[in-house]
Motif scaffolding. Structure first.
Motif, PDB file in Angstrom:
ATOM      1  N   GLY A  59      39.553  48.511  45.524  1.00 53.27           N
ATOM      2  CA  GLY A  59      39.965  48.019  45.325  1.00 53.27           C
ATOM      3  C   GLY A  59      38.845  46.873  43.677  1.00 53.27           C
ATOM      4  O   GLY A  59      40.028  46.199  43.418  1.00 53.27           O
ATOM      5  N   ASP A  60      38.204  47.084  43.374  1.00 45.37           N
ATOM      6  CA  ASP A  60      37.732  46.555  42.134  1.00 45.37           C
ATOM      7  C   ASP A  60      36.710  47.179  41.163  1.00 45.37           C
ATOM      8  O   ASP A  60      35.735  47.088  41.213  1.00 45.37           O
ATOM      9  CB  ASP A  60      36.669  45.502  42.504  1.00 45.37           C
ATOM     10  CG  ASP A  60      36.144  44.102  41.311  1.00 45.37           C
ATOM     11  OD1 ASP A  60      36.811  44.726  40.722  1.00 45.37           O
ATOM     12  OD2 ASP A  60      35.709  43.491  42.150  1.00 45.37           O
ATOM     13  N   GLU A 109      50.377  54.249  47.491  1.00 42.36           N
ATOM     14  CA  GLU A 109      50.144  53.018  46.838  1.00 42.36           C
ATOM     15  C   GLU A 109      48.778  51.992  46.259  1.00 42.36           C
ATOM     16  O   GLU A 109      48.620  52.023  45.689  1.00 42.36           O
ATOM     17  CB  GLU A 109      50.860  51.671  47.792  1.00 42.36           C
ATOM     18  CG  GLU A 109      51.482  50.389  46.652  1.00 42.36           C
ATOM     19  CD  GLU A 109      52.031  50.523  45.810  1.00 42.36           C
ATOM     20  OE1 GLU A 109      52.591  51.282  45.491  1.00 42.36           O
ATOM     21  OE2 GLU A 109      52.056  49.281  45.035  1.00 42.36           O
ATOM     22  N   VAL A 113      47.132  51.845  42.967  1.00 40.65           N
ATOM     23  CA  VAL A 113      46.641  50.414  42.721  1.00 40.65           C
ATOM     24  C   VAL A 113      45.253  50.195  42.353  1.00 40.65           C
ATOM     25  O   VAL A 113      44.913  50.256  41.298  1.00 40.65           O
ATOM     26  CB  VAL A 113      46.675  49.495  43.764  1.00 40.65           C
ATOM     27  CG1 VAL A 113      45.925  48.071  43.224  1.00 40.65           C
ATOM     28  CG2 VAL A 113      47.923  49.010  43.789  1.00 40.65           C
ATOM     29  N   HIS A 149      44.324  52.287  38.610  1.00 42.56           N
ATOM     30  CA  HIS A 149      45.544  51.461  38.001  1.00 42.56           C
ATOM     31  C   HIS A 149      44.196  50.430  37.835  1.00 42.56           C
ATOM     32  O   HIS A 149      44.314  50.312  36.147  1.00 42.56           O
ATOM     33  CB  HIS A 149      46.661  50.762  38.877  1.00 42.56           C
ATOM     34  CG  HIS A 149      46.935  49.734  37.737  1.00 42.56           C
ATOM     35  ND1 HIS A 149      47.569  49.379  36.636  1.00 42.56           N
ATOM     36  CD2 HIS A 149      47.099  48.239  37.919  1.00 42.56           C
ATOM     37  CE1 HIS A 149      48.523  48.732  35.915  1.00 42.56           C
ATOM     38  NE2 HIS A 149      47.891  47.872  37.113  1.00 42.56           N
ATOM     39  N   LEU A 150      43.935  49.231  38.965  1.00 41.27           N
ATOM     40  CA  LEU A 150      43.053  49.022  38.182  1.00 41.27           C
ATOM     41  C   LEU A 150      41.535  49.196  36.980  1.00 41.27           C
ATOM     42  O   LEU A 150      40.908  48.047  36.215  1.00 41.27           O
ATOM     43  CB  LEU A 150      42.298  48.183  39.544  1.00 41.27           C
ATOM     44  CG  LEU A 150      43.471  47.682  40.519  1.00 41.27           C
ATOM     45  CD1 LEU A 150      42.602  47.306  41.816  1.00 41.27           C
ATOM     46  CD2 LEU A 150      43.736  45.873  39.867  1.00 41.27           C
ATOM     47  N   ARG A 180      42.792  49.740  33.868  1.00 41.60           N
ATOM     48  CA  ARG A 180      43.009  47.677  33.175  1.00 41.60           C
ATOM     49  C   ARG A 180      41.931  47.221  33.174  1.00 41.60           C
ATOM     50  O   ARG A 180      41.513  46.836  31.727  1.00 41.60           O
ATOM     51  CB  ARG A 180      43.509  46.984  33.794  1.00 41.60           C
ATOM     52  CG  ARG A 180      45.326  46.975  34.602  1.00 41.60           C
ATOM     53  CD  ARG A 180      46.075  46.641  33.638  1.00 41.60           C
ATOM     54  NE  ARG A 180      45.867  44.594  34.427  1.00 41.60           N
ATOM     55  CZ  ARG A 180      44.982  43.968  33.038  1.00 41.60           C
ATOM     56  NH1 ARG A 180      44.298  44.587  31.978  1.00 41.60           N
ATOM     57  NH2 ARG A 180      44.345  42.652  33.422  1.00 41.60           N
ATOM     58  N   ALA A 181      40.900  47.767  33.622  1.00 39.50           N
ATOM     59  CA  ALA A 181      39.054  47.070  33.752  1.00 39.50           C
ATOM     60  C   ALA A 181      39.078  47.731  31.856  1.00 39.50           C
ATOM     61  O   ALA A 181      37.994  47.247  31.515  1.00 39.50           O
ATOM     62  CB  ALA A 181      38.258  47.786  34.666  1.00 39.50           C
ATOM     63  N   ILE A 205      53.459  52.260  39.176  1.00 40.65           N
ATOM     64  CA  ILE A 205      52.866  51.030  39.392  1.00 40.65           C
ATOM     65  C   ILE A 205      53.386  50.334  37.974  1.00 40.65           C
ATOM     66  O   ILE A 205      53.321  48.832  38.234  1.00 40.65           O
ATOM     67  CB  ILE A 205      51.741  50.884  40.162  1.00 40.65           C
ATOM     68  CG1 ILE A 205      51.270  51.314  41.576  1.00 40.65           C
ATOM     69  CG2 ILE A 205      51.217  49.527  40.091  1.00 40.65           C
ATOM     70  CD1 ILE A 205      50.422  51.601  42.026  1.00 40.65           C
ATOM     71  N   ARG A 220      56.339  49.266  37.215  1.00 41.77           N
ATOM     72  CA  ARG A 220      56.857  48.376  37.639  1.00 41.77           C
ATOM     73  C   ARG A 220      56.350  46.539  37.662  1.00 41.77           C
ATOM     74  O   ARG A 220      57.185  45.480  37.421  1.00 41.77           O
ATOM     75  CB  ARG A 220      56.534  48.119  38.917  1.00 41.77           C
ATOM     76  CG  ARG A 220      57.252  48.293  40.145  1.00 41.77           C
ATOM     77  CD  ARG A 220      56.560  48.121  41.702  1.00 41.77           C
ATOM     78  NE  ARG A 220      56.060  49.535  42.158  1.00 41.77           N
ATOM     79  CZ  ARG A 220      54.818  49.706  42.978  1.00 41.77           C
ATOM     80  NH1 ARG A 220      54.068  48.914  43.132  1.00 41.77           N
ATOM     81  NH2 ARG A 220      54.667  51.342  43.712  1.00 41.77           N
ATOM     82  N   GLY A 221      54.904  47.122  36.510  1.00 39.51           N
ATOM     83  CA  GLY A 221      54.541  45.610  36.289  1.00 39.51           C
ATOM     84  C   GLY A 221      55.034  44.907  35.385  1.00 39.51           C
ATOM     85  O   GLY A 221      55.783  45.157  34.459  1.00 39.51           O
TER      86      GLY A 221
END
Lengths: 221, 328
Positions: free
Chosen positions: A126-127, A156, A160, A163-164, A167-168, A206, A209-210
């Motif tokens: 989650g992070d 999913e 995510v 993906h996170l 992004r980080a 994902i 979709r952003g």
């Protein structure tokens, strides 16, 4: 002693003997989720309580799945505190850019393998950011923050999660994002086994979709 | 040196005229209001085309300058709705080639940050940019504006507007939701979604609509919807503040008009001993002045395009733009 004032919690580094038992030695980390005055009491209490309980369970289950995490000594749900083992090492955030390419690749592959272990155990972190990972002298990577984690075996959620992480890398390690992410995926695929490509395809979906995804966005398979 | 900036990414067509010292001489605009439903991109674009001349004339009149006094053009090249972007770009290209002056493509999200830095004299803020079309947490690092959080699906303004529409409130829903929320007392639990640095509002919106259909009190729902959505926004902004250790927080975009969001963000900023800024309303919303000012910053640092390079970019990311006018 206040070690870190995070966005979500304060981390204190204390002697084991003071916090838990006078016969103990060494140091412990106390993670205290402090009240946030900006949000209403109902949301504040619910978030802090559920994250405290869930996080301690996730620490234990992640360890069982083969991912180094701090040992949890005590969970104080009313006080919104977790007392856990102190992991001595350096934040991956601070070392990743400085490593030589080969060492960086090895580290990223290890991170990828550990994320795959979590996913196989039905956990999503989650992070996933490099500030939540501690590299020890023995070369182990500890995941030290499961505050936004959950039990979720869906494609999913796994997508995510990865993906996170990308992004980080983009926001913090923009100089090495692509090579680091490639190595993470390579470790992930090796550890996850069959079905890894499905997860990676989902990451791409994902990202498409952003709201802010340019058309020329590349694929990672 | 005068820059004329044209904004037209969504429902607003704006023309701003700004000088090289940051003095705003004019900031004219007209906003498309849909007869029913949300923004229809083609209709909005037609509105822009029909009103371009009127808004341009008004800007020149307010600034008391003639069109020949303009030294160069800037326009919003993205992100935004395709038909609207193309209409604004066409207007900008036509003017630039007729006047034979340089033209500059400006990123809409970055323009929001830059006009706020100008009017608030903010140096290096963590910016929460929230509107009907965008939701981002933006901070500068190593030559670019980095995105420290963004929505994975719909923007928060869209969440409030669509909720309003679904429960029968007039357009735009956001301000009405805010008014009704003041009389809400009881918190109705709604899905709170923070995924790492990022946010998601579509499930929140759907659940709020569903609870309304199931008979929940509208005041309580508006209150709960705002509290849930804003708590998530502030949490993500706080993470960016903690991570970057910046000492300024700025709120901008259409949703910045919401008093409750301002209050929450201010409390968070205070806890981190950071200054808190909200630009005046006319500079929080989409406008030509923000495009013109960002155009000036870029032009002064040698940024410029040939006419054929001025294509629009519907999904132009904030972190794809080099920022030569800032160091660090």
């Amino acid at each position: 002693m206040l070690m870190k004032k995070g966005a979500e919690a304060n981390l204190y580094l204390e002697p084991f003997a003071r916090v838990l038992h006078r016969a103990g030695e060494g140091k412990v980390v106390v993670k205290h989720r402090i009240a946030k005055r900006y949000r209403i009491l109902e949301i504040d209490k619910q978030l802090r309580e559920s994250r405290t309980t869930l996080e301690s369970k996730l620490f234990a289950d992640a360890k069982r799945a083969g991912v180094p995490t701090p040992l949890v000594y005590e969970v104080d749900r009313a006080g919104m505190r977790i007392v856990m083992e102190f992991i001595d090492g350096r934040q991956v955030k601070l070392v990743l850019d400085k490593l030589r390419p080969k060492a960086r690749r090895k580290l990223c592959e290890l991170i990828g393998r550990q994320v795959a272990r979590l996913h196989r155990a039905g956990i999503v972190h989650g992070d996933l950011t490099t500030s939540n990972m501690i590299l020890t002298r023995e070369g182990k990577v500890y995941f030290v923050d499961f505050g936004l984690g959950e039990y979720n075996p869906s494609l999913e959620a796994r997508g995510v999660d990865l993906h996170l992480l990308r992004r980080a890398l983009q926001s913090i390690h923009f100089r090495v994002t692509d090579e680091a992410y490639r190595a993470i995926l390579s470790g992930y695929k090796r550890e996850f086994g069959g079905g890894a490509n499905e997860v990676i395809e989902r990451v791409e979906e994902i990202e498409r979709r952003g709201r802010y995804v340019p058309k020329e966005e590349r694929t990672w398979r | 040196m005068l820059c004329l900036g044209i904004e037209g990414t969504a429902h607003t067509f704006g023309v701003g005229i700004v000088d090289s010292r940051g003095k705003v001489l004019a900031n004219a605009l007209k906003t498309y209001v849909p007869a029913k439903g949300g923004i229809h991109p083609r209709e909005a674009a037609q509105f822009h085309a029909a009103n371009a001349r009127v808004v341009l004339d008004e800007a020149l009149k307010v600034a008391s300058v003639s069109i020949e006094d303009i030294d160069f053009l800037a326009f919003s090249a993205g992100p935004g709705l395709g038909p609207c972007l193309r209409t604004a770009a066409t207007a900008a290209r036509a003017l630039a080639s007729w006047l034979d002056v340089p033209i500059i493509s400006v990123n809409h999200c970055i323009a929001h940050v830059e006009i706020g830095r100008l009017t608030e004299r903010a140096k290096d803020p963590v910016t929460l940019y929230v509107s009907g079309g965008n939701t981002q947490v933006i901070a500068f690092d190593a030559g670019r504006y980095r995105v420290f959080g963004e929505t994975l699906d719909i923007p928060v303004g869209n969440c409030l507007d669509v909720f309003g529409r679904e429960v029968g409130l007039p357009y735009p829903g956001g301000p009405t939701v805010e008014r009704l929320a003041r009389e809400g007392k009881r918190y109705i639990p709604l899905p709170y979604v923070v995924k790492g640095m990022d946010l998601s509002f579509s499930g929140l919106m759907t659940d709020a609509v569903r609870k309304h259909r199931a008979g929940a009190d509208l005041h309580d729902l508006c209150y709960s919807l705002q509290e849930t959505a804003f708590a998530a926004l502030v949490e993500v902004t706080e993470r960016a503040v903690a991570h970057t250790e910046k000492k300024e927080v700025m709120l901008t975009g259409g949703v910045a008009a919401n008093q409750r969001l301002r209050e929450m963000l201010k409390l968070m900023a205070n806890e981190h001993k950071a200054k808190f800024f909200v630009p005046p309303r006319e500079y929080c919303q989409d406008c030509g002045a923000m495009i013109a000012w960002t155009g000036i910053l870029a032009y002064k640092h040698g940024v410029g395009q040939k006419l054929r390079e001025t294509g629009v970019k519907q999904r132009w990311r904030t972190d794809q733009v080099d920022i030569p006018w800032r160091t660090g």
